[in-house]
Design a protein around this motif. Sequence first.
Motif, PDB file in Angstrom:
ATOM      1  N   PRO A 104      -2.362  -4.422 -10.093  1.00  0.00           N
ATOM      2  CA  PRO A 104      -3.327  -4.932  -9.107  1.00  0.00           C
ATOM      3  C   PRO A 104      -2.808  -6.182  -8.414  1.00  0.00           C
ATOM      4  O   PRO A 104      -2.076  -6.980  -8.996  1.00  0.00           O
ATOM      5  CB  PRO A 104      -4.565  -5.249  -9.963  1.00  0.00           C
ATOM      6  CG  PRO A 104      -4.365  -4.540 -11.251  1.00  0.00           C
ATOM      7  CD  PRO A 104      -2.897  -4.434 -11.462  1.00  0.00           C
ATOM      8  N   HIS A 114       1.510   3.125  -3.301  1.00  0.00           N
ATOM      9  CA  HIS A 114       0.480   4.014  -3.846  1.00  0.00           C
ATOM     10  C   HIS A 114       0.997   5.452  -3.880  1.00  0.00           C
ATOM     11  O   HIS A 114       1.734   5.874  -2.983  1.00  0.00           O
ATOM     12  CB  HIS A 114      -0.788   3.923  -2.984  1.00  0.00           C
ATOM     13  CG  HIS A 114      -1.986   4.546  -3.614  1.00  0.00           C
ATOM     14  ND1 HIS A 114      -2.222   5.901  -3.581  1.00  0.00           N
ATOM     15  CD2 HIS A 114      -3.013   3.994  -4.307  1.00  0.00           C
ATOM     16  CE1 HIS A 114      -3.355   6.170  -4.213  1.00  0.00           C
ATOM     17  NE2 HIS A 114      -3.861   5.024  -4.663  1.00  0.00           N
ATOM     18  N   THR A 116      -7.205  -2.429  -3.178  1.00  0.00           N
ATOM     19  CA  THR A 116      -7.950  -2.542  -4.437  1.00  0.00           C
ATOM     20  C   THR A 116      -7.539  -1.487  -5.452  1.00  0.00           C
ATOM     21  O   THR A 116      -8.039  -1.488  -6.571  1.00  0.00           O
ATOM     22  CB  THR A 116      -9.461  -2.412  -4.174  1.00  0.00           C
ATOM     23  OG1 THR A 116      -9.740  -1.108  -3.615  1.00  0.00           O
ATOM     24  CG2 THR A 116      -9.935  -3.477  -3.206  1.00  0.00           C
ATOM     25  N   GLU A 117      -6.619  -0.597  -5.078  1.00  0.00           N
ATOM     26  CA  GLU A 117      -6.253   0.522  -5.962  1.00  0.00           C
ATOM     27  C   GLU A 117      -4.810   0.479  -6.426  1.00  0.00           C
ATOM     28  O   GLU A 117      -4.323   1.433  -7.018  1.00  0.00           O
ATOM     29  CB  GLU A 117      -6.481   1.858  -5.232  1.00  0.00           C
ATOM     30  CG  GLU A 117      -7.924   2.279  -5.129  1.00  0.00           C
ATOM     31  CD  GLU A 117      -8.069   3.770  -4.920  1.00  0.00           C
ATOM     32  OE1 GLU A 117      -7.060   4.417  -4.595  1.00  0.00           O
ATOM     33  OE2 GLU A 117      -9.181   4.272  -5.091  1.00  0.00           O
ATOM     34  N   LEU A 118      -4.114  -0.604  -6.158  1.00  0.00           N
ATOM     35  CA  LEU A 118      -2.684  -0.631  -6.437  1.00  0.00           C
ATOM     36  C   LEU A 118      -2.393  -0.938  -7.904  1.00  0.00           C
ATOM     37  O   LEU A 118      -3.188  -1.554  -8.605  1.00  0.00           O
ATOM     38  CB  LEU A 118      -2.006  -1.686  -5.553  1.00  0.00           C
ATOM     39  CG  LEU A 118      -2.095  -1.423  -4.048  1.00  0.00           C
ATOM     40  CD1 LEU A 118      -1.405  -2.536  -3.287  1.00  0.00           C
ATOM     41  CD2 LEU A 118      -1.474  -0.079  -3.694  1.00  0.00           C
ATOM     42  N   THR A 119      -1.229  -0.484  -8.371  1.00  0.00           N
ATOM     43  CA  THR A 119      -0.736  -0.736  -9.714  1.00  0.00           C
ATOM     44  C   THR A 119       0.638  -1.371  -9.617  1.00  0.00           C
ATOM     45  O   THR A 119       1.552  -0.760  -9.071  1.00  0.00           O
ATOM     46  CB  THR A 119      -0.640   0.567 -10.526  1.00  0.00           C
ATOM     47  OG1 THR A 119      -1.916   1.214 -10.551  1.00  0.00           O
ATOM     48  CG2 THR A 119      -0.187   0.288 -11.948  1.00  0.00           C
ATOM     49  N   GLN A 125      -4.734 -10.662  -2.232  1.00  0.00           N
ATOM     50  CA  GLN A 125      -5.713  -9.892  -1.462  1.00  0.00           C
ATOM     51  C   GLN A 125      -6.274 -10.715  -0.308  1.00  0.00           C
ATOM     52  O   GLN A 125      -6.467 -10.193   0.790  1.00  0.00           O
ATOM     53  CB  GLN A 125      -6.837  -9.411  -2.384  1.00  0.00           C
ATOM     54  CG  GLN A 125      -6.396  -8.347  -3.386  1.00  0.00           C
ATOM     55  CD  GLN A 125      -7.570  -7.696  -4.092  1.00  0.00           C
ATOM     56  OE1 GLN A 125      -8.614  -7.462  -3.487  1.00  0.00           O
ATOM     57  NE2 GLN A 125      -7.410  -7.385  -5.361  1.00  0.00           N
ATOM     58  N   ASP A 176      -0.245   8.125  -3.062  1.00  0.00           N
ATOM     59  CA  ASP A 176      -0.570   8.913  -1.867  1.00  0.00           C
ATOM     60  C   ASP A 176       0.553   8.850  -0.833  1.00  0.00           C
ATOM     61  O   ASP A 176       0.685   9.757  -0.005  1.00  0.00           O
ATOM     62  CB  ASP A 176      -1.865   8.405  -1.223  1.00  0.00           C
ATOM     63  CG  ASP A 176      -3.101   8.813  -1.995  1.00  0.00           C
ATOM     64  OD1 ASP A 176      -2.977   9.621  -2.937  1.00  0.00           O
ATOM     65  OD2 ASP A 176      -4.196   8.309  -1.671  1.00  0.00           O
ATOM     66  N   CYS A 214       0.823  -1.211   0.000  1.00  0.00           N
ATOM     67  CA  CYS A 214       0.000   0.000   0.000  1.00  0.00           C
ATOM     68  C   CYS A 214       0.857   1.261   0.000  1.00  0.00           C
ATOM     69  O   CYS A 214       0.406   2.319  -0.430  1.00  0.00           O
ATOM     70  CB  CYS A 214      -0.950  -0.004   1.192  1.00  0.00           C
ATOM     71  SG  CYS A 214      -2.209  -1.305   1.096  1.00  0.00           S
ATOM     72  N   HIS A 260      -9.232  -0.124   1.533  1.00  0.00           N
ATOM     73  CA  HIS A 260      -9.371   0.770   0.378  1.00  0.00           C
ATOM     74  C   HIS A 260      -8.190   0.627  -0.581  1.00  0.00           C
ATOM     75  O   HIS A 260      -8.369   0.444  -1.789  1.00  0.00           O
ATOM     76  CB  HIS A 260      -9.484   2.218   0.861  1.00  0.00           C
ATOM     77  CG  HIS A 260      -9.360   3.243  -0.231  1.00  0.00           C
ATOM     78  ND1 HIS A 260     -10.360   3.474  -1.149  1.00  0.00           N
ATOM     79  CD2 HIS A 260      -8.334   4.087  -0.562  1.00  0.00           C
ATOM     80  CE1 HIS A 260      -9.972   4.417  -1.992  1.00  0.00           C
ATOM     81  NE2 HIS A 260      -8.744   4.807  -1.666  1.00  0.00           N
ATOM     82  N   TYR A 261      -6.964   0.665  -0.064  1.00  0.00           N
ATOM     83  CA  TYR A 261      -5.789   0.761  -0.923  1.00  0.00           C
ATOM     84  C   TYR A 261      -5.429  -0.550  -1.611  1.00  0.00           C
ATOM     85  O   TYR A 261      -4.849  -0.527  -2.701  1.00  0.00           O
ATOM     86  CB  TYR A 261      -4.590   1.293  -0.138  1.00  0.00           C
ATOM     87  CG  TYR A 261      -4.651   2.788   0.050  1.00  0.00           C
ATOM     88  CD1 TYR A 261      -4.401   3.663  -1.011  1.00  0.00           C
ATOM     89  CD2 TYR A 261      -4.977   3.352   1.280  1.00  0.00           C
ATOM     90  CE1 TYR A 261      -4.470   5.026  -0.854  1.00  0.00           C
ATOM     91  CE2 TYR A 261      -5.047   4.723   1.453  1.00  0.00           C
ATOM     92  CZ  TYR A 261      -4.796   5.559   0.377  1.00  0.00           C
ATOM     93  OH  TYR A 261      -4.876   6.920   0.537  1.00  0.00           O
TER      94      TYR A 261
END
Length: 272
Positions: free
Chosen positions: A257, A14, A252-255, A263, A16, A11, A249-250
């Motif tokens: 995936p 990300h 599911t948003e990683l690159t 998961q 952020d 995470c 949340h994070y």
Amino acid sequence: MPSPFPGMDPCLEHPDFWPEVHHLLISMIAERLVPEVRPKYEVAIEKRVYEVNNTNTDSLLVGIPDVAVKRQSQASEGLESEGLELENRQSNIAVAESKSKGITVHIPMPETVRQAYLEVREMTTRSVVTVIEVLSPVNKRPGEGREFYLKKRQRVLGSLTNLVEIDLLRGWQPMPILAEDIQSDYRVLVSDEERRPRATLYPFNLRDSLPIFSIPLRSEDVEPMLNLQELFTTVYHRAGYDYRINYEHYITELTPPLTESEQSWIRELLQQ
């Protein structure tokens, strides 16, 4: 609380979090090395500046605020609102109506990217003995940033300077080595100039702890050991990521995936 992961926390890849992680990790490595190499060597934080043109939305730099697109969006919204006001003011005037309508597009915008790295230098001669790089998306994504970094990397590998390259990003192509069949999520490359073209690669995956490795100096000196897992744990604690990250949340948003099994494994860790 410590990170729920045994090694790298995905995470934190990300955008952020990654710019802050990169900054803190570079600082922690310098802080850890200084007592080990003084007074013969100094450890300096240097900065590299990239001027990168974003030619489409897919090539926007991950880990860098999308200032260009925000500026474009705000400007477009401002132009649209001005157009509405002008239309209202001219509603009572007979004018020829254009048959074509303008559409909003994005144009290439230059982005100035500043990236920190470390140099271990001899105090007396000021010569660079070792370069320590922590890779960022700008180094790994196809485009100008990667090309710029690869040229600098080749200059180091063709010199008398040692190279330590730390890659804590799962995404994009790893830096080239001749054994391209080695697959791993993360890797650390240690290239001692006296052993080239041989180098030591530490490949590891999401479920592994981060490695411990030595920092090459001059051949007559004792090489300090760097415990990357210990440094990463300190960074995680100091930045307070245990209460800042919403893992549900994070993940599911990683690159790139995470796989379904990854998961599921992460959710088991979080439940524990």
